[in-house]
Design a protein around this motif. Sequence first.
Motif, mmCIF file in Angstrom:
data_model
loop_
_atom_site.group_PDB
_atom_site.id
_atom_site.type_symbol
_atom_site.label_atom_id
_atom_site.label_comp_id
_atom_site.label_asym_id
_atom_site.label_seq_id
_atom_site.Cartn_x
_atom_site.Cartn_y
_atom_site.Cartn_z
ATOM 1 N N ALA A 121 0.840 -1.198 0.000
ATOM 2 C CA ALA A 121 0.000 0.000 0.000
ATOM 3 C C ALA A 121 0.874 1.247 0.000
ATOM 4 N N ILE A 122 0.634 2.120 -0.951
ATOM 5 C CA ILE A 122 1.297 3.426 -1.009
ATOM 6 C C ILE A 122 0.230 4.448 -0.664
ATOM 7 N N GLU A 123 0.443 5.210 0.420
ATOM 8 C CA GLU A 123 -0.652 6.017 0.944
ATOM 9 C C GLU A 123 -0.207 7.404 1.374
ATOM 10 N N THR A 124 -1.150 8.338 1.235
ATOM 11 C CA THR A 124 -1.019 9.673 1.814
ATOM 12 C C THR A 124 -2.104 9.806 2.876
ATOM 13 N N GLU A 125 -2.337 11.009 3.342
ATOM 14 C CA GLU A 125 -3.381 11.197 4.351
ATOM 15 C C GLU A 125 -4.767 10.835 3.813
ATOM 16 N N LYS A 126 -4.957 10.981 2.467
ATOM 17 C CA LYS A 126 -6.300 10.797 1.921
ATOM 18 C C LYS A 126 -6.375 9.849 0.727
#
Length: 717
Positions: free
Chosen positions: A27-32
């Motif tokens: 999973a590559i994720e930012t805050e949203k």
Amino acid sequence: MKNLIRVLGVLLLLMKGGTTSAQQQIAIETEKISLVFTVGTNGRLYQSYLGKKLSAPSKALLSPGNGEAYVPSGGDNLFEPAVRMIHADGNPSLELVYESHAVKNEGGNTTTSIVLKDMVYPVKVVLHFSAFSKENVLKEWVEISHTEKAPVQLTHFASSMLHFKADDYWLTQFHGDWAEEMHISETKLTSGIKIIDSKLGTRANMYQTPAFALATNRPATEEEGEVLLGTLAWTGNFQFAFEVDEKQQLRIVSGMNPFASEYTLETKKNFTTPAFIFTYSDMGKGQASRNFHAWGRNHGVLNGNKERMTLLNNWEATQFDFDEKKLIALFGEAKELGVDMFLLDDGWFGNKYPRHSDNAGLGDWDANKKILTNGVSALVKGANEKGVKFGIWIEPEMVNPKSELYEKHPDWVLKLPNRKEHYFRNQLVLDLINPQVQDFVYKLVDDLLTTNPGIAYIKWDCNRMMTNTYSPFLKNKQSQVYIDYVKGFYAVMERIRKKYPALPIMLCSGGGGRTDYGALQYFTEFWPSDNTDAVERIFIQWGYSYFFPANTIAAHITSWGKQPLKFRTDVAMMGRLGYDINLAHLSETDIAFSKAAVKKYKELSPVIGQGDLFRLIAPTMDGRAALMYVDSLKQKAVLFAYTLHPRYGENWSAVKLKGLDPLKKYLVNETNIYPGANPSLSENGKTFTGEYLMENGLMVSQSNALSSAVIELTEVK
């Protein structure tokens, strides 16, 4: 035998500590935002999800999906590939399976590197993803390497491949020509491939811009709809391929244009693609743009969080007809106007072939001794004595055949052997692939700055595309010209920035021929168009606003359009303000207004340059336009309203504001008013809650054609 090896290799991967047997997720994720990949039971890497951030239990329920993360050519793929390689033995195929991945955390942002390998040939493909958490922006690029005994050929080399499954897809593209930049077109994608690309080499986005917006299911508005904004950080030929298959699935392949660009990759060498930068929003195009602006200021543009200088350019006042005395007089005008800097444009160089027009002198970067008797240093000194900084124009990648440089080094030019030279603007492109040419370009910039240490700004121009292209330096590797030229350009800029890390430099290319984040890592702003007609600039700057923050968009007041001076000024104030106008043609009242406007702009520029942009009324809608910038604390905002050409008897409703704090109170003050005129805003001087301003709005649209208003909103404690 090779098939057996491949099968055994996949089985070994599946047996490695459960690496893939549990369908491992990455999973590559930012805050949203979440971008999720899954390793399938066959060892291949699949995109499982891209969209609003998911919880861990929801991610665990995702299936691998049908979209392979980086589809190679030559195997069982039936559609557009991300990569195609011809091996040393002539085999034109790859079969990529997951090997490993690693994650680095850098100040709250992460970089995930996923290693794929071919199970038969010694080839590795590494997918890199940087996730900028607060800005909600992702950046993807790819490294390809091998250890075969002889070189391989790369014919396709995408930076990114993204997959979507929706009922419909709506593509927004940005296109045009010289003085017609950033026309916006939105179309529904249908079965097959739509390609947006460039084959121009240098002035690569003269016709098509390397950026797009994609909405799924229905067209997105500023505030509603799922939308992806993407752009390629590359100052050369690019290609976006949008392919809808028979199952209504969409794959987007983004990267350098493979046209005429087969690349020889030596053993144990890396081929690195430029970055594809993108963001996702389920709250419309406005939020996606604000994501891009925040990323651009923080990570994409040189000194993106620093203030920009206002300036006066001499071009409209003098063109090629100037001397030292005339320029020094203009320094006084710049000081009176209150701008920070005077910018000397084209025509200051060349002795054997003086630069009196665009047909001679380009490449000979010595000050013309007849018009600049005491050289550039005297101009720098004269400007500083008047209390303004000094900037200068150069076009270092180009050469006129009528020049000393061309006479000495005809082999430094991109041109076909055995063919007639082809000129555009009476010039040719220097072969920036050649290290000697790179040294020449670096040296001319370095010499200019070291012999004139007070130079505070450079306008770097590039006025032609590549035609009849052939590199004498590359010899039998001509298919690498388009890629290696950009690498040469970046190599020069790296050297310049190592010695001059903070010098402001404008990226210009005969207007908006270069507007990309690949170059903007070395530049502080860009010239969006030679078209400075204020009405046209509203449309042009509006288009660029989808991807670039206001402080990167150079906006100058000129006499191109015949609109009132106030209208032209108000339009330029929504970008980085500058003047390129003959002040001698202005009245005393015009001068007084302009001086006050410069002063007011400097007060408002922190909000305009660093604030959140909200596009309120698009100029394509009904003869008017409105947008506003709001600071991060929601204490200050600036609203720009423009009336273009209203229909007779047009009755407009109030414009509802955005981005304010509903609980705060704001004083509404119309500013930048022309001397002797009254405020156009009936609510001027009154205080309203943020909630009222966002739900009820202000009557900012005037009935008169080519009228405008600048509204300051300040929190009242």
